[in-house]
Scaffold this motif. Structure first.
Motif, PDB file in Angstrom:
ATOM      1  N   GLN A 114      33.940 -20.139 -12.577  1.00 45.55           N
ATOM      2  CA  GLN A 114      35.044 -20.892 -11.975  1.00 45.55           C
ATOM      3  C   GLN A 114      35.146 -20.638 -10.473  1.00 45.55           C
ATOM      4  N   THR A 115      35.724 -21.602  -9.775  1.00 45.56           N
ATOM      5  CA  THR A 115      35.766 -21.555  -8.312  1.00 45.56           C
ATOM      6  C   THR A 115      37.189 -21.587  -7.765  1.00 45.56           C
ATOM      7  N   THR A 117      37.977 -23.280  -5.268  1.00 45.86           N
ATOM      8  CA  THR A 117      38.189 -24.671  -4.866  1.00 45.86           C
ATOM      9  C   THR A 117      38.883 -25.462  -5.966  1.00 45.86           C
ATOM     10  N   TYR A 118      38.472 -25.250  -7.213  1.00 47.31           N
ATOM     11  CA  TYR A 118      39.131 -25.949  -8.318  1.00 47.31           C
ATOM     12  C   TYR A 118      40.581 -25.460  -8.459  1.00 47.31           C
ATOM     13  N   LYS A 124      36.716 -33.227  -7.608  1.00 43.94           N
ATOM     14  CA  LYS A 124      35.526 -33.013  -8.414  1.00 43.94           C
ATOM     15  C   LYS A 124      34.297 -32.902  -7.528  1.00 43.94           C
ATOM     16  N   VAL A 127      34.222 -29.448  -5.800  1.00 41.61           N
ATOM     17  CA  VAL A 127      33.903 -28.375  -6.743  1.00 41.61           C
ATOM     18  C   VAL A 127      32.430 -28.428  -7.126  1.00 41.61           C
ATOM     19  N   GLN A 128      31.946 -29.612  -7.434  1.00 39.77           N
ATOM     20  CA  GLN A 128      30.554 -29.736  -7.863  1.00 39.77           C
ATOM     21  C   GLN A 128      29.574 -29.428  -6.735  1.00 39.77           C
ATOM     22  N   HIS A 153      39.522 -23.457 -17.452  1.00 36.50           N
ATOM     23  CA  HIS A 153      39.805 -24.888 -17.559  1.00 36.50           C
ATOM     24  C   HIS A 153      38.578 -25.598 -18.122  1.00 36.50           C
ATOM     25  N   GLU A 155      38.000 -28.676 -18.107  1.00 38.70           N
ATOM     26  CA  GLU A 155      37.589 -29.724 -17.174  1.00 38.70           C
ATOM     27  C   GLU A 155      36.594 -29.182 -16.155  1.00 38.70           C
ATOM     28  N   GLU A 156      36.904 -28.043 -15.545  1.00 41.40           N
ATOM     29  CA  GLU A 156      36.005 -27.482 -14.538  1.00 41.40           C
ATOM     30  C   GLU A 156      34.674 -27.084 -15.172  1.00 41.40           C
ATOM     31  N   TRP A 159      32.556 -30.071 -15.486  1.00 38.52           N
ATOM     32  CA  TRP A 159      31.987 -30.451 -14.193  1.00 38.52           C
ATOM     33  C   TRP A 159      30.755 -29.602 -13.888  1.00 38.52           C
ATOM     34  N   ASP A 368      44.111 -18.640 -10.113  1.00 39.55           N
ATOM     35  CA  ASP A 368      43.056 -18.492  -9.101  1.00 39.55           C
ATOM     36  C   ASP A 368      42.884 -17.043  -8.679  1.00 39.55           C
TER      37      ASP A 368
END
Length: 368
Positions: A114-115, A117-118, A124, A127-128, A153, A155-156, A159, A368
């Motif tokens: 995980q980042t 940024t997300y 998207k 992050v990608q 997440h 979703e992340e 991605w 985060d």
């Protein structure tokens, strides 16, 4: 050319390695807080030795030490690891993992997680971009497959999987969640389906929770995949600690995290039980995460020796099954402990009479 990860999983069980970030923090090579892997450049000998210990213990996969190695994480909150650069760290990690993998019959896996940024609401595309930079480094170095790990997440994580699938390599995806779902409230069973639809070949849970909790979550994932008519390999990589009192964020909310977790450490016999329960559940990629040391992985390999065609790890040369070496001890009452019945039924004491069995986790909604 040797067999890839999916071929090996089709044929039998694969044993992962353990938790580098916590193990190397204890050894003085990783800073708690940022938990970033600049040690691959600053102290490569330490990373090489830990890889070798896990290989000797029975690991079939050398996961590149690239946890939290995205460009944004390496520089967040003033972290100085960013001076090395994401690409340099990821490539150095791959070279170290490959060096040790070549000493045995192991595969290497590039990992991304995980980042910031997300977590900060980045798009998207933004992050990608971080995932793509890591994927480029991994493909340049010729990793055998990719792992998208430690995502809260779904979703992340999806991605990340989308970027990894573009490489043409097999992709594993693991969330750091329990059976109740991700932090956005997506049910665990649905998380698995989303990962599968994104292209993940191997799906499961890693870190944040103990083996019992992780297995309960993967059981939900298996149910979701089966109900959706999707067939995927399953992976488990739990904590090497007992954390039944953890809330949805896992062990990071337990007051003892990260510097007083030792009383919760799994015994090698706990790892025997974990390996057996994971295998019986249908998990074929049985690995480990924070808190797992090489002797824990050796216990997994010893428990599954029959399923692995009688293959014992090199580290078992100095460790007879179920304490058999104790038969050589000078004390008769210790010699009497050289049995499976003794160690399977033992309820180990903590040695801390005034301490509670459980803690009260912190409660928050910050990720985060």
């Amino acid at each position: 050319m040797g067999k890839g990860i999916l071929e090996r999983l089709d044929e039998g069980v694969i044993i992962g390695d353990g938790g580098f970030v916590v193990a190397l923090e204890k050894r003085g090579y990783v800073q708690a807080g940022p938990w970033t892997p600049e040690a691959v450049i600053e102290h490569p000998e330490a990373v090489l030795e830990l890889h070798r210990e896990f290989l000797r213990a029975g690991s079939d996969v050398m996961q590149c030490f690239t946890f939290y190695a995205s460009e944004d994480k390496l520089t967040v909150r003033g972290n100085k690891a960013g001076r090395h650069g994401s690409t340099n760290i990821n490539e150095a990690a791959c070279l170290l993992a490959r060096e040790v993998a070549n000493e045995g019959d192991a595969l290497i896996a590039g990992g991304m997680s995980q980042t910031p940024t997300y977590a900060e609401g980045g798009s998207k595309e933004a992050v990608q971009e971080h995932f793509q930079k890591q994927a480029d480094a991994f493909t340049k170095c010729g990793v055998d497959f990719l792992i998208c790990e430690y995502f809260e997440h779904a979703e992340e994580a999806c991605w990340a999987v989308e970027i990894c699938k573009k490489t043409g390599l097999a992709v594993a995806a693991t969330l750091c969640i329990n059976k109740e779902g991700d932090v956005d409230g997506v049910p665990t069973s649905e998380c698995a389906v989303r990962l599968a639809n994104a292209g993940a070949d191997i799906i499961g849970i890693n870190c944040n929770f103990d083996p019992d909790t992780v297995l309960a979550g993967v059981r939900e994932m298996k149910r979701g995949l089966e109900e959706a008519g999707l067939k995927r390999h399953l992976i488990t990589q739990p904590l090497g600690y007992r954390t039944p009192d953890a809330n949805k964020h896992g062990f990071v909310d337990i007051p003892e995290f990260p510097f007083a977790m030792e009383p919760r450490t799994l015994t090698r016999w706990d790892c025997h039980r974990y390996a057996r329960e994971a295998y019986d559940l249908g998990v074929r990629y049985i690995g480990a995460c924070c808190g797992f040391e090489p002797y824990h992985v050796r216990a997994i390999a010893e428990e599954l020796v029959t399923e692995r065609g009688g293959k014992l790890p090199l580290a078992s040369e100095k460790h007879e099954m179920w304490g058999g070496g104790l038969k050589l001890h000078t004390k008769p009452w210790v010699r009497a402990r050289a049995s499976r019945e003794y160690w399977e039924n033992l309820r180990p004491a903590t040695g801390r009479p005034e301490c509670p069995a459980y803690s009260k986790p912190s409660s928050h909604d910050i990720t985060d």
